[in-house]
Each structure stands twice: as C-alpha cells, then as structure tokens.
Design a protein around this motif. Structure first.
Motif, PDB file in Angstrom:
ATOM      1  N   ASN A 197      -9.956   5.508   5.319  1.00 11.77           N
ATOM      2  CA  ASN A 197     -10.057   6.051   6.671  1.00 11.77           C
ATOM      3  C   ASN A 197      -8.779   5.869   7.496  1.00 11.77           C
ATOM      4  O   ASN A 197      -8.763   6.203   8.680  1.00 11.77           O
ATOM      5  N   LEU A 198      -7.745   5.342   6.884  1.00  8.75           N
ATOM      6  CA  LEU A 198      -6.464   5.172   7.574  1.00  8.75           C
ATOM      7  C   LEU A 198      -5.428   6.133   6.998  1.00  8.75           C
ATOM      8  O   LEU A 198      -5.467   6.459   5.805  1.00  8.75           O
ATOM      9  N   VAL A 199      -4.517   6.542   7.855  1.00  2.00           N
ATOM     10  CA  VAL A 199      -3.423   7.428   7.447  1.00  2.00           C
ATOM     11  C   VAL A 199      -2.158   6.592   7.387  1.00  2.00           C
ATOM     12  O   VAL A 199      -1.828   5.863   8.333  1.00  2.00           O
ATOM     13  N   PHE A 200      -1.491   6.699   6.253  1.00  4.14           N
ATOM     14  CA  PHE A 200      -0.288   5.887   6.073  1.00  4.14           C
ATOM     15  C   PHE A 200       0.848   6.419   6.943  1.00  4.14           C
ATOM     16  O   PHE A 200       1.090   7.623   7.025  1.00  4.14           O
ATOM     17  N   THR A 201       1.560   5.485   7.560  1.00  2.66           N
ATOM     18  CA  THR A 201       2.750   5.796   8.367  1.00  2.66           C
ATOM     19  C   THR A 201       3.867   4.843   7.984  1.00  2.66           C
ATOM     20  O   THR A 201       3.623   3.801   7.361  1.00  2.66           O
ATOM     21  N   GLU A 202       5.078   5.184   8.391  1.00  2.00           N
ATOM     22  CA  GLU A 202       6.215   4.318   8.100  1.00  2.00           C
ATOM     23  C   GLU A 202       6.070   2.964   8.800  1.00  2.00           C
ATOM     24  O   GLU A 202       6.568   1.947   8.321  1.00  2.00           O
ATOM     25  N   GLU A 203       5.380   2.987   9.908  1.00  2.00           N
ATOM     26  CA  GLU A 203       5.190   1.735  10.642  1.00  2.00           C
ATOM     27  C   GLU A 203       4.375   0.734   9.842  1.00  2.00           C
ATOM     28  O   GLU A 203       4.609  -0.482   9.916  1.00  2.00           O
ATOM     29  N   LEU A 204       3.422   1.226   9.035  1.00  2.00           N
ATOM     30  CA  LEU A 204       2.594   0.330   8.224  1.00  2.00           C
ATOM     31  C   LEU A 204       3.365  -0.250   7.046  1.00  2.00           C
ATOM     32  O   LEU A 204       3.004  -1.300   6.522  1.00  2.00           O
ATOM     33  N   SER A 205       4.399   0.455   6.632  1.00  2.00           N
ATOM     34  CA  SER A 205       5.149  -0.043   5.476  1.00  2.00           C
ATOM     35  C   SER A 205       5.979  -1.277   5.812  1.00  2.00           C
ATOM     36  O   SER A 205       6.435  -1.988   4.914  1.00  2.00           O
ATOM     37  N   ASN A 206       6.192  -1.538   7.084  1.00  2.00           N
ATOM     38  CA  ASN A 206       6.983  -2.685   7.521  1.00  2.00           C
ATOM     39  C   ASN A 206       6.061  -3.698   8.201  1.00  2.00           C
ATOM     40  O   ASN A 206       5.501  -3.436   9.260  1.00  2.00           O
ATOM     41  N   LEU A 207       5.864  -4.839   7.570  1.00  2.00           N
ATOM     42  CA  LEU A 207       4.940  -5.850   8.109  1.00  2.00           C
ATOM     43  C   LEU A 207       5.470  -6.545   9.360  1.00  2.00           C
ATOM     44  O   LEU A 207       4.765  -7.343   9.960  1.00  2.00           O
ATOM     45  N   SER A 208       6.687  -6.234   9.747  1.00  2.00           N
ATOM     46  CA  SER A 208       7.230  -6.838  10.968  1.00  2.00           C
ATOM     47  C   SER A 208       6.813  -6.086  12.226  1.00  2.00           C
ATOM     48  O   SER A 208       7.011  -6.576  13.336  1.00  2.00           O
ATOM     49  N   THR A 209       6.250  -4.890  12.095  1.00  2.00           N
ATOM     50  CA  THR A 209       5.824  -4.116  13.257  1.00  2.00           C
ATOM     51  C   THR A 209       4.482  -4.646  13.780  1.00  2.00           C
ATOM     52  O   THR A 209       3.707  -5.269  13.060  1.00  2.00           O
ATOM     53  N   ASN A 210       4.227  -4.353  15.029  1.00  2.00           N
ATOM     54  CA  ASN A 210       2.991  -4.837  15.650  1.00  2.00           C
ATOM     55  C   ASN A 210       1.737  -4.233  15.013  1.00  2.00           C
ATOM     56  O   ASN A 210       0.733  -4.925  14.796  1.00  2.00           O
ATOM     57  N   LYS A 211       1.788  -2.935  14.718  1.00  2.00           N
ATOM     58  CA  LYS A 211       0.617  -2.274  14.155  1.00  2.00           C
ATOM     59  C   LYS A 211       0.270  -2.847  12.790  1.00  2.00           C
ATOM     60  O   LYS A 211      -0.893  -3.121  12.497  1.00  2.00           O
ATOM     61  N   SER A 212       1.255  -3.029  11.950  1.00  2.00           N
ATOM     62  CA  SER A 212       0.987  -3.575  10.613  1.00  2.00           C
ATOM     63  C   SER A 212       0.534  -5.040  10.687  1.00  2.00           C
ATOM     64  O   SER A 212      -0.326  -5.476   9.920  1.00  2.00           O
ATOM     65  N   GLN A 213       1.112  -5.795  11.624  1.00  2.00           N
ATOM     66  CA  GLN A 213       0.709  -7.192  11.763  1.00  2.00           C
ATOM     67  C   GLN A 213      -0.740  -7.314  12.263  1.00  2.00           C
ATOM     68  O   GLN A 213      -1.502  -8.164  11.785  1.00  2.00           O
TER      69      GLN A 213
END
Length: 272
Positions: free
Chosen positions: A159-175
């Motif tokens: 149910n999630l759409v992959f984005t470049e932001e998720l590929s980097n664990l340092s971003t707020n969204k991925s964290q």
C-alpha cells in the motif's frame, strides 16, 4: 309285698324329662321342670366374646372386616400423629433461630455473619495468593542473556509507493516509517510467550523499490548455559518465522492501510 308295691308306685310318679342335643358340638342337655332348657357355661362365654367382636366390625364388599366408626377414627388419629410432630419441629427451629443471643442480636444473624465471614476470608486468601504468585517463566535474570542470535529478512508493503526519499534512511519520512515498523515488530515478539524474554530489538535497515520492500533484522539474546537447546528449539529459524507469519495472517484484513504487510512476501533467514 308292701315294699314291692311301694317301689312300683314310686316308679309311676317319676316324670321323664325330654332329652335334647346341641347342634354345634353334640352335647346333651335336658329341660328343667319349668320347660326352660339348661345352658352350657363354656358355650355361653364363647358366644358372648364372639358377639362382642362382631359388634365392633362389619363386612366390606370383598368380605374384608372393616372397623366401625370409633375404630376408624382411632386409626386416623394414629396416622396423623406424625404431622403435628413435624410442625412442632419446624416451629421449634424457627423459635431457636429467633432467639436473642445478646442485646438485639439473634441467632440467625450470627449464622449469616459467620457464612459471610468465611466467604470473605476465602476471597481475600485467593486474592493474596494471586498477588504473590510468580510465574516461573517470568522469573528470570535478564543480565544472564548475553549470547546474541540474529535473523534477517524482508517483507513487502503493497500500500506504499516507493520514492527516493524512502531509499535514504536519513530523511524524516523514512525514519518515521522505519520507527513505526520497528515498534510493530518489537510489540509482536515481546508479546510472544515463548520468545518474549529473549527478544532484544528489531531494526529496519533499508527500504527498496518493488512497491516498497523493507529489510529488517531481529536480535535475540540467550543465556550461555542454554544456548544449544535454544538454538535447536525455541530460537530456531522455524519458530521465529512462524510467530511472525502468524501475526501477519491475524492482522486486520483492511489492505488499504499503509502499515499492512503482505504475509506471502515474508522472507527470513538466520545469520551467525
């Protein structure tokens, strides 16, 4: 000659009495001079007894001897003698229960108080036992759990759409997303009766493309003296994997939620 003539005259003056027989027992009786038959004394007493007995009884329809009015009333009195005794016993018990022990306290109050006191003691005893009871499985020393055991794997988030932001664990969204799934996995294994005491932490190491694929690592700690047995049974790959998979199949069926994990996509392997 004169004596013979006197004897004949005497014989002529003798009156012959009639001889009769009793029809019941064949006894012979004679009438007196007045024509009244003489009676046998034994027969008279027996006849009187029989007459007295017959006067107190009557014959029923089937030939049974039934008591007369006085005898029937006496029999009913005998049959009803038990009822007054029962009534008197109940009345006596009621009177004893209403007896005043002291002041205005009656016996029935004391009895009820004793039963309530016993019931309260039982409840308090059960509560005290439950509060002081310790489950042997929960009584352990975490400081003895030092030997680590790691399980790595991945699962898919459809149910999630992959984005470049998720590929980097340092971003707020991925964290934030990683923290949510780490908490979800931690709650899963801490609530497990078999694995809860050995669980240490869960980490999300990466998010990859493919809808969204999350890579994870599970860490368990074992006591050194039990590590061989735990590796073969409790902390085997099959046990840890099945607990995770069962949790996924028991999750809410709403597949539109972002935290939904596809059970079929679960992968797990053991790392040393």
């Amino acid at each position: 000659m004169e004596s013979n003539s006197w004897r004949r005259a005497s014989m002529d003056n003798i009156e012959l009495l009639p001889v009769t027989t009793n029809g019941n027992d064949g006894r012979v009786s004679a009438s007196n001079g007045d024509g009244v038959p003489s009676r046998n004394a034994d027969a008279t007493e027996r006849d009187a007894l029989l007459t007295g007995q017959q006067s107190t009884t009557s014959t029923g329809q089937n030939g049974q001897m039934l008591p007369d009015g006085n005898a029937a009333e006496a029999q009913r009195d005998l049959e009803n003698t038990g009822i007054p005794h029962e009534i008197s016993a109940v009345s006596r018990i009621k009177g004893e229960l209403k007896e005043v022990i002291f002041w205005k306290v009656r016996l029935w109050m004391v009895i009820i108080f004793i039963f309530l006191l016993i019931f309260a003691v039982i409840i308090i005893s059960l509560a005290a036992c439950a509060a002081s009871y310790k489950d042997p499985d929960e009584d352990f020393d975490p400081s003895l759990f030092k030997v680590p055991r790691y399980f790595n794997g991945s699962f898919q988030l459809p149910n999630l759409v992959f984005t470049e932001e998720l590929s980097n664990l340092s971003t707020n969204k991925s964290q934030e997303l990683a923290a949510d799934f780490q908490e979800k996995l931690a709650d899963l294994y801490r609530s497990s009766p078999a694995l809860g005491r050995y669980f240490s932490k869960a980490e999300i190491s990466a998010f990859r493309n493919g809808s969204v694929i999350a890579d994870y690592q599970l860490t368990f700690l074992m006591p050194e003296e039990e590590q061989d047995q735990l590796r073969n049974f409790t902390l085997s790959r099959e046990m840890v994997y099945n607990v995770f998979r069962q949790f996924l199949y028991d999750q809410e069926p709403d597949e539109s939620k972002p935290m939904y994990i596809d059970p079929v996509s679960l992968i797990m392997f053991l790392t040393h």
